[in-house]
Scaffold this motif. Structure first.
Motif, PDB file in Angstrom:
ATOM      1  N   SER A   1      39.536  42.093  52.464  1.00 35.57           N
ATOM      2  CA  SER A   1      40.521  41.875  51.520  1.00 35.57           C
ATOM      3  C   SER A   1      40.372  41.332  50.004  1.00 35.57           C
ATOM      4  O   SER A   1      39.898  40.257  49.753  1.00 35.57           O
ATOM      5  N   ILE A   2      41.416  41.754  49.119  1.00 33.38           N
ATOM      6  CA  ILE A   2      40.867  41.081  47.229  1.00 33.38           C
ATOM      7  C   ILE A   2      41.241  39.506  47.682  1.00 33.38           C
ATOM      8  O   ILE A   2      41.278  39.251  47.651  1.00 33.38           O
ATOM      9  N   SER A   3      42.267  39.564  49.076  1.00 29.95           N
ATOM     10  CA  SER A   3      43.337  38.316  49.611  1.00 29.95           C
ATOM     11  C   SER A   3      41.869  37.556  49.538  1.00 29.95           C
ATOM     12  O   SER A   3      42.139  36.271  49.281  1.00 29.95           O
ATOM     13  N   GLU A   4      41.166  37.027  50.482  1.00 32.56           N
ATOM     14  CA  GLU A   4      40.359  37.112  50.827  1.00 32.56           C
ATOM     15  C   GLU A   4      39.621  36.857  50.200  1.00 32.56           C
ATOM     16  O   GLU A   4      39.180  35.586  49.590  1.00 32.56           O
ATOM     17  N   ALA A   5      38.591  37.931  49.292  1.00 26.93           N
ATOM     18  CA  ALA A   5      37.945  37.653  48.339  1.00 26.93           C
ATOM     19  C   ALA A   5      38.687  36.745  47.067  1.00 26.93           C
ATOM     20  O   ALA A   5      37.505  36.123  46.460  1.00 26.93           O
ATOM     21  N   CYS A   6      40.126  36.780  47.049  1.00 22.92           N
ATOM     22  CA  CYS A   6      40.641  35.786  45.983  1.00 22.92           C
ATOM     23  C   CYS A   6      40.499  34.362  46.657  1.00 22.92           C
ATOM     24  O   CYS A   6      40.349  33.356  45.556  1.00 22.92           O
ATOM     25  N   ASN A   7      40.398  34.089  47.740  1.00 17.39           N
ATOM     26  CA  ASN A   7      40.340  32.417  48.265  1.00 17.39           C
ATOM     27  C   ASN A   7      39.173  31.618  48.213  1.00 17.39           C
ATOM     28  O   ASN A   7      39.405  31.151  47.688  1.00 17.39           O
ATOM     29  N   TYR A   8      37.967  33.160  48.125  1.00 16.84           N
ATOM     30  CA  TYR A   8      36.321  32.079  47.772  1.00 16.84           C
ATOM     31  C   TYR A   8      36.451  31.920  46.571  1.00 16.84           C
ATOM     32  O   TYR A   8      35.625  31.039  45.685  1.00 16.84           O
ATOM     33  N   LEU A   9      37.033  32.398  45.637  1.00 10.89           N
ATOM     34  CA  LEU A   9      37.273  32.437  44.156  1.00 10.89           C
ATOM     35  C   LEU A   9      38.456  30.558  43.983  1.00 10.89           C
ATOM     36  O   LEU A   9      38.312  29.823  42.859  1.00 10.89           O
ATOM     37  N   SER A  10      38.923  30.927  43.860  1.00 11.84           N
ATOM     38  CA  SER A  10      40.168  29.953  44.305  1.00 11.84           C
ATOM     39  C   SER A  10      39.182  28.423  44.682  1.00 11.84           C
ATOM     40  O   SER A  10      39.514  27.306  44.440  1.00 11.84           O
ATOM     41  N   GLU A  11      38.439  28.610  45.449  1.00 10.70           N
ATOM     42  CA  GLU A  11      37.578  28.105  46.878  1.00 10.70           C
ATOM     43  C   GLU A  11      36.830  27.312  45.056  1.00 10.70           C
ATOM     44  O   GLU A  11      36.642  25.992  45.231  1.00 10.70           O
ATOM     45  N   VAL A  12      36.100  28.234  44.205  1.00  6.31           N
ATOM     46  CA  VAL A  12      35.417  26.983  42.970  1.00  6.31           C
ATOM     47  C   VAL A  12      35.881  27.436  41.619  1.00  6.31           C
ATOM     48  O   VAL A  12      35.109  27.365  40.927  1.00  6.31           O
ATOM     49  N   GLY A  13      37.293  27.014  42.067  1.00  9.10           N
ATOM     50  CA  GLY A  13      38.023  26.469  40.234  1.00  9.10           C
ATOM     51  C   GLY A  13      38.569  27.425  39.551  1.00  9.10           C
ATOM     52  O   GLY A  13      38.426  27.469  38.751  1.00  9.10           O
TER      53      GLY A  13
ATOM     54  N   SER B   1      20.059  31.557  51.318  1.00 10.78           N
ATOM     55  CA  SER B   1      20.353  32.413  50.563  1.00 10.78           C
ATOM     56  C   SER B   1      20.092  31.228  48.996  1.00 10.78           C
ATOM     57  O   SER B   1      19.379  30.051  49.286  1.00 10.78           O
ATOM     58  N   PHE B   2      19.481  32.424  48.144  1.00 10.30           N
ATOM     59  CA  PHE B   2      18.910  32.032  46.676  1.00 10.30           C
ATOM     60  C   PHE B   2      19.748  31.997  45.003  1.00 10.30           C
ATOM     61  O   PHE B   2      20.107  32.937  44.929  1.00 10.30           O
ATOM     62  N   ALA B   3      20.510  30.971  44.304  1.00 10.14           N
ATOM     63  CA  ALA B   3      20.095  30.835  43.730  1.00 10.14           C
ATOM     64  C   ALA B   3      20.228  30.707  42.274  1.00 10.14           C
ATOM     65  O   ALA B   3      19.251  29.628  41.931  1.00 10.14           O
ATOM     66  N   PHE B   4      19.313  32.297  41.067  1.00 11.39           N
ATOM     67  CA  PHE B   4      18.909  31.529  40.052  1.00 11.39           C
ATOM     68  C   PHE B   4      19.133  30.713  39.095  1.00 11.39           C
ATOM     69  O   PHE B   4      20.248  30.002  39.210  1.00 11.39           O
ATOM     70  N   GLN B   5      18.115  29.670  38.557  1.00 14.56           N
ATOM     71  CA  GLN B   5      18.621  28.704  37.294  1.00 14.56           C
ATOM     72  C   GLN B   5      19.598  29.813  36.300  1.00 14.56           C
ATOM     73  O   GLN B   5      21.168  29.172  35.976  1.00 14.56           O
ATOM     74  N   GLN B   6      19.548  31.258  35.940  1.00 16.29           N
ATOM     75  CA  GLN B   6      19.605  32.378  35.166  1.00 16.29           C
ATOM     76  C   GLN B   6      20.823  33.313  36.023  1.00 16.29           C
ATOM     77  O   GLN B   6      19.678  34.252  36.701  1.00 16.29           O
ATOM     78  N   PRO B   7      21.835  33.139  36.373  1.00 21.48           N
ATOM     79  CA  PRO B   7      22.341  34.261  37.254  1.00 21.48           C
ATOM     80  C   PRO B   7      22.611  35.442  37.344  1.00 21.48           C
ATOM     81  O   PRO B   7      22.419  35.653  35.478  1.00 21.48           O
ATOM     82  N   VAL B   8      22.663  36.485  37.230  1.00 23.12           N
ATOM     83  CA  VAL B   8      21.708  37.831  37.465  1.00 23.12           C
ATOM     84  C   VAL B   8      23.087  38.746  37.001  1.00 23.12           C
ATOM     85  O   VAL B   8      24.372  38.054  37.515  1.00 23.12           O
ATOM     86  N   ARG B   9      23.556  38.419  35.996  1.00 20.18           N
ATOM     87  CA  ARG B   9      24.387  40.132  35.350  1.00 20.18           C
ATOM     88  C   ARG B   9      24.343  41.611  35.930  1.00 20.18           C
ATOM     89  O   ARG B   9      23.246  42.203  35.850  1.00 20.18           O
ATOM     90  N   PHE B  10      25.306  42.499  36.314  1.00 23.74           N
ATOM     91  CA  PHE B  10      25.042  43.371  37.073  1.00 23.74           C
ATOM     92  C   PHE B  10      25.992  44.380  36.231  1.00 23.74           C
ATOM     93  O   PHE B  10      27.775  44.296  36.774  1.00 23.74           O
ATOM     94  N   LYS B  11      25.684  44.810  35.577  1.00 28.23           N
ATOM     95  CA  LYS B  11      26.849  45.847  34.225  1.00 28.23           C
ATOM     96  C   LYS B  11      27.723  46.935  35.812  1.00 28.23           C
ATOM     97  O   LYS B  11      26.670  47.406  36.442  1.00 28.23           O
ATOM     98  N   GLY B  12      28.883  46.454  35.812  1.00 28.62           N
ATOM     99  CA  GLY B  12      29.444  48.001  36.230  1.00 28.62           C
ATOM    100  C   GLY B  12      29.635  47.283  37.980  1.00 28.62           C
ATOM    101  O   GLY B  12      30.420  48.086  38.553  1.00 28.62           O
ATOM    102  N   LEU B  13      29.054  46.271  38.630  1.00 31.93           N
ATOM    103  CA  LEU B  13      29.379  45.587  38.948  1.00 31.93           C
ATOM    104  C   LEU B  13      30.802  45.212  38.401  1.00 31.93           C
ATOM    105  O   LEU B  13      30.568  43.687  38.021  1.00 31.93           O
ATOM    106  N   THR B  14      32.386  44.581  39.965  1.00 34.76           N
ATOM    107  CA  THR B  14      33.210  43.525  39.856  1.00 34.76           C
ATOM    108  C   THR B  14      33.104  42.684  39.856  1.00 34.76           C
ATOM    109  O   THR B  14      31.900  42.901  41.596  1.00 34.76           O
ATOM    110  N   VAL B  15      33.373  41.408  40.016  1.00 32.19           N
ATOM    111  CA  VAL B  15      33.995  40.242  41.144  1.00 32.19           C
ATOM    112  C   VAL B  15      33.698  40.594  42.889  1.00 32.19           C
ATOM    113  O   VAL B  15      33.316  39.962  43.167  1.00 32.19           O
ATOM    114  N   GLN B  16      34.570  41.226  42.526  1.00 32.96           N
ATOM    115  CA  GLN B  16      34.938  41.423  44.034  1.00 32.96           C
ATOM    116  C   GLN B  16      34.210  42.444  44.702  1.00 32.96           C
ATOM    117  O   GLN B  16      34.015  41.973  45.767  1.00 32.96           O
ATOM    118  N   ASP B  17      33.503  43.331  43.813  1.00 37.63           N
ATOM    119  CA  ASP B  17      32.277  44.130  44.837  1.00 37.63           C
ATOM    120  C   ASP B  17      31.503  43.257  44.731  1.00 37.63           C
ATOM    121  O   ASP B  17      30.621  42.587  46.251  1.00 37.63           O
TER     122      ASP B  17
END
Length: 241
Positions: A110-122, A83-99
């Protein structure tokens, strides 16, 4: 485990001369958390992009768990677990965080599992799960979402190129906590390109890159005292190494 053998990356200058951005780099990464630091223009970001497959080395070999991935594209390497994370993360118009988190996981979640990952990063999942990846998100929020995506992927090697770039102090302080948590929970290796002492101070190993070569490497206990002896790591590297 990642192995770099005699990696060189050469470009042609405007005057037609050949310039080595990386020169005969040999490196093995097997620790959980590795930080790469060094002066600006020393080759750190180029090294990260060579490992990720964004740049093809002029010569040398890259092995991931013994498999030669030198000729693979960034997409093919992602499938292999890089995996590679850029200095400036790319923005994706039309895509949601869940997507994005679902795409990163590579399977229906599931939405619940996706939410767990978000909770992990505060991040409060209810506030972010349906938001678009657009200009309404701050740099710090995008960095956290990007980390959540990488956690969802569970890759063998996760590379972050100066994750502190472009974010405010409050976001950076919280980002450090996220990396500490990520270090504890994510399998595989994490490699961070950074000048920041607080990031270097939580790494298992620190690698110093300058003038396109590995100048020194070792545990943070062995490397940091010399780096911090001057006002900035970059000045130490320039003057003493």
């Amino acid at each position: 485990m990642l192995e770099l053998k005699h990696i060189t990356y050469t470009v042609e200058t405007e005057s037609g001369e050949q310039l080595d951005i990386l020169h005969d780099v040999n490196l093995t990464i097997d620790e959980r958390f590795v930080a790469i630091t060094g002066p600006n223009g020393g080759g750190k970001s180029t090294l990260a992009k060579v490992i990720a497959g964004i740049i093809t080395p002029t010569s040398g070999q890259i092995l991931l768990d013994g498999e030669d991935i030198t000729g693979l594209s960034i997409t093919e390497r992602a499938r292999k677990g890089v995996s590679f994370a850029f200095q400036q993360p790319v923005r994706f118009k039309g895509l949601t965080v869940q997507d994005l988190i679902t795409l990163a996981a590579g399977r229906p979640i599931s939405i619940s599992e996706a939410c767990n990952y978000l909770s992990e990063v505060g991040l409060c999942a209810r506030e972010y799960i349906h938001r678009e990846i657009n200009a309404s998100l701050s740099g710090g929020e995008l960095k956290r979402i990007e980390i959540a995506m990488i956690m969802a992927r569970g890759t063998k090697l996760s590379i972050f190129d100066e994750p502190e770039a472009g974010i405010d102090l409050w976001s950076f302080n919280n980002l450090i906590q996220v990396f500490e948590k990520m270090h504890e929970k994510l399998g595989g290796s994490i490699m961070i390109i950074s000048h920041q002492e607080r990031i270097l101070n939580i790494a298992d190993r620190v690698i110093v890159v300058a003038n396109g070569q590995i100048r020194t490497e070792g545990s943070r206990q062995d490397i940091l005292p010399d780096l911090l002896a001057a006002s900035t790591p970059c000045s130490v590297l320039t003057d003493k190494m």
